[in-house]
Design an enzyme around this catalytic site. Structure first.
Site, mmCIF file in Angstrom:
data_model
loop_
_atom_site.group_PDB
_atom_site.id
_atom_site.type_symbol
_atom_site.label_atom_id
_atom_site.label_comp_id
_atom_site.label_asym_id
_atom_site.label_seq_id
_atom_site.Cartn_x
_atom_site.Cartn_y
_atom_site.Cartn_z
ATOM 1 N N ASP A 48 36.094 75.844 27.350
ATOM 2 C CA ASP A 48 34.821 76.965 27.477
ATOM 3 C C ASP A 48 35.360 78.250 27.678
ATOM 4 O OD1 ASP A 48 32.336 74.689 29.031
ATOM 5 O OD2 ASP A 48 33.471 74.739 27.033
ATOM 6 N N ALA A 49 36.507 78.358 28.481
ATOM 7 C CA ALA A 49 36.955 79.501 29.087
ATOM 8 C C ALA A 49 37.292 80.482 27.973
ATOM 9 C CB ALA A 49 37.943 79.403 30.314
ATOM 10 N N ASP A 50 38.398 79.654 27.127
ATOM 11 C CA ASP A 50 38.882 80.175 25.914
ATOM 12 C C ASP A 50 37.746 80.700 24.703
ATOM 13 O OD1 ASP A 50 42.143 78.231 25.744
ATOM 14 O OD2 ASP A 50 41.290 79.939 27.006
ATOM 15 N N TYR A 51 36.754 79.909 24.565
ATOM 16 C CA TYR A 51 35.734 80.149 23.970
ATOM 17 C C TYR A 51 35.048 81.431 24.292
ATOM 18 C CZ TYR A 51 31.240 79.560 21.288
ATOM 19 O OH TYR A 51 30.155 79.636 20.514
ATOM 20 N N ASP A 52 34.616 81.578 25.487
ATOM 21 C CA ASP A 52 34.037 82.700 26.305
ATOM 22 C C ASP A 52 34.796 84.052 25.683
ATOM 23 O OD1 ASP A 52 31.739 81.226 27.021
ATOM 24 O OD2 ASP A 52 32.533 81.335 28.867
ATOM 25 N N LEU B 221 19.777 46.498 19.793
ATOM 26 C CA LEU B 221 19.727 45.164 20.464
ATOM 27 C C LEU B 221 19.339 45.593 22.055
ATOM 28 C CD1 LEU B 221 23.344 43.863 19.789
ATOM 29 C CD2 LEU B 221 21.072 43.009 18.829
ATOM 30 N N GLU C 235 29.963 36.885 20.008
ATOM 31 C CA GLU C 235 30.990 37.735 19.553
ATOM 32 C C GLU C 235 30.888 39.065 20.374
ATOM 33 O OE1 GLU C 235 29.596 39.844 15.815
ATOM 34 O OE2 GLU C 235 27.922 38.481 16.108
ATOM 35 N N LYS D 1 30.700 42.798 21.578
ATOM 36 C CA LYS D 1 29.975 44.171 21.170
ATOM 37 C C LYS D 1 31.175 45.167 20.945
ATOM 38 C CE LYS D 1 25.853 46.391 22.412
ATOM 39 N NZ LYS D 1 26.113 47.992 22.301
ATOM 40 N N ASP E 215 32.327 48.855 20.954
ATOM 41 C CA ASP E 215 31.988 50.388 21.220
ATOM 42 C C ASP E 215 32.310 51.438 20.205
ATOM 43 O OD1 ASP E 215 30.632 52.146 22.746
ATOM 44 O OD2 ASP E 215 31.983 52.094 24.353
ATOM 45 N N GLU F 243 30.480 48.075 12.607
ATOM 46 C CA GLU F 243 30.981 49.048 13.603
ATOM 47 C C GLU F 243 32.325 49.653 12.998
ATOM 48 O OE1 GLU F 243 28.670 48.879 15.641
ATOM 49 O OE2 GLU F 243 29.344 50.375 17.436
ATOM 50 N N TYR G 122 29.650 42.749 10.853
ATOM 51 C CA TYR G 122 28.805 41.714 11.763
ATOM 52 C C TYR G 122 27.580 41.423 11.350
ATOM 53 C CZ TYR G 122 27.783 45.752 14.293
ATOM 54 O OH TYR G 122 27.308 47.065 14.655
ATOM 55 N N LYS H 129 25.998 42.588 28.585
ATOM 56 C CA LYS H 129 27.013 43.715 29.012
ATOM 57 C C LYS H 129 27.747 43.552 29.988
ATOM 58 C CE LYS H 129 25.891 47.545 27.111
ATOM 59 N NZ LYS H 129 25.104 48.574 26.708
ATOM 60 N N CYS I 73 5.927 70.791 44.785
ATOM 61 C CA CYS I 73 6.751 71.223 43.499
ATOM 62 C C CYS I 73 7.699 72.483 43.710
ATOM 63 C CB CYS I 73 5.822 71.468 42.426
ATOM 64 S SG CYS I 73 6.841 71.912 40.885
ATOM 65 N N CYS J 79 6.504 75.253 41.208
ATOM 66 C CA CYS J 79 5.174 76.204 41.119
ATOM 67 C C CYS J 79 4.462 75.963 42.285
ATOM 68 C CB CYS J 79 4.254 75.479 39.933
ATOM 69 S SG CYS J 79 3.655 73.693 40.396
ATOM 70 N N CYS K 167 4.434 66.350 40.495
ATOM 71 C CA CYS K 167 3.660 67.797 40.903
ATOM 72 C C CYS K 167 2.430 67.633 40.124
ATOM 73 C CB CYS K 167 4.550 68.964 39.965
ATOM 74 S SG CYS K 167 3.553 70.459 39.553
ATOM 75 N N CYS L 225 2.089 74.559 36.112
ATOM 76 C CA CYS L 225 3.392 74.404 36.430
ATOM 77 C C CYS L 225 4.181 74.879 35.190
ATOM 78 C CB CYS L 225 3.705 72.977 37.073
ATOM 79 S SG CYS L 225 5.476 72.709 37.282
HETATM 80 S S1 IVH Z 1 24.139 43.342 15.693
HETATM 81 C C1 IVH Z 1 19.925 43.717 14.611
HETATM 82 N N1 IVH Z 1 26.753 42.748 16.705
HETATM 83 O O1 IVH Z 1 25.417 47.502 19.168
HETATM 84 C C2 IVH Z 1 21.144 43.695 15.169
HETATM 85 N N2 IVH Z 1 25.758 44.919 17.056
HETATM 86 O O2 IVH Z 1 23.002 47.878 21.050
HETATM 87 C C3 IVH Z 1 22.354 44.500 14.672
HETATM 88 N N3 IVH Z 1 27.248 46.777 18.018
HETATM 89 O O3 IVH Z 1 23.235 49.407 16.956
HETATM 90 C C4 IVH Z 1 23.251 44.515 15.537
HETATM 91 N N4 IVH Z 1 28.923 45.408 18.293
HETATM 92 O O4 IVH Z 1 25.880 49.465 16.835
HETATM 93 C C5 IVH Z 1 25.750 43.491 16.478
HETATM 94 N N5 IVH Z 1 28.946 42.434 17.249
HETATM 95 C C6 IVH Z 1 27.940 43.213 17.089
HETATM 96 C C7 IVH Z 1 27.921 44.528 17.632
HETATM 97 C C8 IVH Z 1 26.806 45.468 17.514
HETATM 98 C C9 IVH Z 1 28.550 46.609 18.473
HETATM 99 C C10 IVH Z 1 26.295 47.671 18.070
HETATM 100 C C11 IVH Z 1 25.610 48.283 17.097
HETATM 101 C C12 IVH Z 1 24.247 48.100 17.420
HETATM 102 C C13 IVH Z 1 24.338 48.279 18.943
HETATM 103 C C14 IVH Z 1 23.019 47.595 19.468
#
Ligand code: IVH
Length: 719
Positions: A44-48, A94, A127, A129, A131, A186, A238, A326, A432, A435, A456, A462
């Site tokens: 940010d500093a360089d950008y500024d 999901l 399976e 999830k 990221d 993904e 998937y 999760k 508040c 206001c 509030c 407000c």
């Molecule tokens: S199934 C209708 N399987 O998680 C359901 N999603 O929180 C279709 N994701 O938008 C999704 N790994 O981007 C499914 N093995 C997996 C996944 C997965 C990552 C993501 C996906 C989705 C998001 C939902």
């Protein structure tokens, strides 16, 4: 480091002109890097520093100020523009589960919905999830035709050219695949590639990236396919969208086909039956997590049989046949330096802890929400203790901070041994801070308990509420007015010049007229605007004089009405007038309009009540009336497939059903575009009566409404 620059006072005019051109390009580049959701390349500093240099040169040579000068640009540079693609089937998200108990509930709900005893006969897949970034890739006759990001689930960005550079994604499929194939999955970056890229960035003196997910997103959501190609992105398939033919009848079978067609699929996917097996696989994947070369944030469970998935169907945002379990979030210790209060659009006073910056799960955290007064004291939403008695959060405390995925960081607990002697309990404001109106906790009518949120009472008075409302109104998913962002709203709101002031949404649409008729100050003469950007701003406002109904409903800022609910309402009522009239009629809780509103799948009583309350408030009515003099809402498209014989019809189910549970019958009818009502009236088209039907059946006969049994209904909807 760049070479020392010539002092501004020593620049010759031609040098200055060349430098301004260079600066304009350079700053535009960094704006794009920053706002394109990618990690910026410079601090940010360089950008500024670049911006200041630009201003200094312009101050000395005002005749050289360029049309595209960064000093004339309003707000952020636009995002790189990708064409939009409307998904043939929505891309859903999901539901999340966090505990073994939640998983048990999920499995139980699947059996219950299908009207079966939980006898372990239904198979689930489990399976990782991933990221990363979800992607929908469409093939026609085996050739890749386009690829789109998830976007808002309905439309995404066309990133075809970038996706074609990913080696793991085939551009051609084998000859025997169905004519239309949409593979979803993904896109991700491996941890090792991410680390190597960051090392290189650091060595080049460039800003490093935050995490693999953002880097993958940034590598795709930029316009140069060469950049994507250089990033070695990967893919796991998937799920799927439109398929002209289904090549398997289970989730597992589908994924096996994808593998045969050349897509990478995750090797940790398993098919399981009992809750115990499912949870033990979750634990196993959790143990493997640190050794995997890609980030995962949980385990996804799906009902394996596709016919059951079909019967289970969807809620508004997510399928009933799947859930994401999760992993626990990552945590770290830090200090509370200050507690600030933010006032939101609905008047909620939200305390925010300002923290000594700390890295949690690879991301720097400086703020954490403290939710409300009770949370600070250690009391949860239902009055339960969430922390030990003396563990209230105080300024000066050492606290444990948690961050899960993209969720806002939370303060979990206080390290009481480290509390400074002079730390005092936080006193929640009674007024508040913006206001000065009283801030109160309402009492819940049903439970008689105090609401956890302090609000509030200033309402329209407000400034914070009014400004936040306007920011919401112009936001991307509402009116989406280019060149009118949070910064500009602050400017117009605070302005005392009547030809420039914007206090309510309709003022946005009268701004140009006021500017043209009696301007005290011309907008284009104000720093940061300029002629071109003012013209563009008015054009952007003009373009929104015609607006999709769901955007208008969302923009109204009704409590609990997010984008999804707004879409449900738009689709259900079709036109603004029908919607508004129904909401006024729905004030009568005994009437048809109220039960009709409550019958919309995805709209519960709290939401319904909030909408009705909103329309009861005369000041809301007045603002909307002024708004409707300026903008025209477009009618929403007719519900679901018009080919369905029950689309747009109102159905009442009564008596016991034998082939479906009541929930399933309702969900199925709604997915075909029918409305399901709770009571019979003149507006009812069909009554589906099972054994034991009573007064509703009598009423239907009395009114001459068509009555059928379950089998006849099944024939009508095509089995
Ligand atoms: S199934 C209708 N399987 O998680 C359901 N999603 O929180 C279709 N994701 O938008 C999704 N790994 O981007 C499914 N093995 C997996 C996944 C997965 C990552 C993501 C996906 C989705 C998001 C939902």
């Amino acid at each position: 480091m760049p070479a020392e620059k010539t002092p501004v006072e020593d620049l010759a005019e031609d040098q200055a002109a060349a430098e301004l051109a260079q600066l304009a390009a350079e700053i535009a580049h960094h704006d794009e890097r920053y706002h394109g959701h990618d990690a910026p390349e410079i601090s940010d500093a360089d950008y500024d520093g670049l911006k200041r240099r630009n201003e200094a040169v312009e101050a000395r040579f005002p005749q050289l100020v360029r049309d595209d000068s960064p000093s004339r640009r309003v707000g952020a540079a636009p995002l790189p523009t990708f064409a939009q693609i409307t998904h043939s089937r929505p891309m859903l998200s999901l539901d999340n589960t966090f505990s073994d108990e939640d998983v048990r509930d999920f499995v139980g709900s699947v059996y219950r919905f299908l009207g079966q005893l939980p006898d372990g006969s239904i198979a689930f897949t489990a399976e990782p999830k991933i990221d990363g970034l979800s992607m929908s890739i469409r093939y026609e006759k085996g050739r890749l035709v386009h690829a789109a990001t998830r976007g808002d689930g309905t439309t995404g960005e066309n990133v075809t050219e970038n996706i074609k550079t990913i080696k793991e994604i085939p551009n051609r499929l084998p000859a025997d695949v169905p004519e239309v194939v949409e593979v979803r999955g993904e896109v991700y970056m491996t941890k090792s590639d991410f680390l190597a890229l960051n090392e290189k960035m650091a060595a080049d003196g460039k800003q490093t990236y935050v995490n693999p997910r953002n880097t993958a997103a940034g590598s795709l959501r930029q316009l140069d396919p060469k950049v994507t190609a250089s990033r070695n992105l990967k893919f796991f398939a998937y799920a799927w969208g439109e398929m002209s033919e289904l090549p398997a009848d289970t989730q597992m079978g589908m994924v096996e086909r994808f593998k045969e067609w050349g897509f990478p699929v995750n090797p940790l996917m398993k098919r399981l039956f009992s809750v115990e097996e499912v949870i033990s696989h979750y634990n196993e994947i959790g143990l493997k997590r640190p050794d995997l070369d890609y980030e995962i944030d949980g385990v996804v469970y799906k009902v394996d049989r596709l016919d059951l998935q079909q019967r289970l169907g969807f809620r508004s945002r997510s399928p009933r046949w799947a859930t994401a379990h999760k992993f626990p979030a990552e945590q770290a210790f830090t200090h509370v330096e200050r507690i600030d209060i933010q006032v939101g659009r609905t008047g909620a006073l939200t305390p925010v802890a300002r923290l000594t910056p700390i890295t949690v799960g690879g991301v720097v955290v400086t703020n954490a929400t403290l939710h409300n007064e009770d949370y600070i004291k250690g009391i949860g939403n239902s009055g339960e203790r969430i922390r030990a008695e003396e563990h209230d959060i105080r300024v000066g405390d050492t606290v444990i901070v948690q961050r899960a995925g993209d969720v806002i960081p939370q303060v979990l607990d206080v390290v009481i041994e480290k509390r400074p002697h002079d730390a005092v309990a936080y006193e929640f404001p009674k007024k508040c801070p913006v206001c000065g109106s009283h801030a109160v906790r309402e009492r819940n009518e049903k439970t008689g308990k105090l609401d956890s949120v302090t609000r509030c009472t200033g309402g329209f008075v407000c400034r914070a509420q009014a400004i936040e409302h306007l920011k919401h109104f112009v936001s991307r998913t509402a009116f989406d007015i280019e060149g009118l962002g949070a910064k500009q709203i602050d400017f117009f709101f605070e302005n005392e010049d009547p030809s420039l002031q914007v206090r309510t949404a309709p003022d946005i649409f009268t701004l140009q007229r006021r500017q043209e008729s009696s301007p005290l100050t011309k907008l284009e003469n104000i720093e940061g605007f300029g002629r071109v950007s003012v013209r563009k701003l008015f054009e952007a406002i003009g373009e929104r004089r015609s607006i999709a109904l769901h955007r208008l409903i969302y923009a109204l800022g009704i409590r609990h009405v997010g984008e999804t609910t707004a879409k449900l309402l738009a689709r259900h009522y079709g036109s603004y007038n029908a919607f508004a009239e129904a909401m006024r009629e729905a004030a009568d809780a005994a009437g048809e309009a109220w039960s009709d509103l409550n019958s919309i799948e995805g709209i519960g009583e709290i939401v319904a009540r909030a909408i009705v309350e909103f329309f009861k408030e005369p000041r809301n009515g007045a603002v909307i009336a002024r708004l409707l003099e300026e903008v025209t809402p477009q009618d929403a498209e007719a519900v679901a497939a018009s080919s369905s014989p029950v689309a747009g019809k109102t159905v009442v189910f009564t008596g016991s059903l034998e082939k479906f549970t009541r929930d399933e019958a309702k969900a199925r009818a709604e997915s075909l575009g029918a409305k399901v009502a709770g009571s019979v009236s003149k507006k009812t088209d069909y009554v589906v009566a099972g054994p034991g039907a009573g007064s509703k059946l009598d009423k239907a006969r009395e009114l001459g409404v068509e009555v059928m049994d379950e089998d006849e209904w099944l024939v009508l909807i095509g089995g």
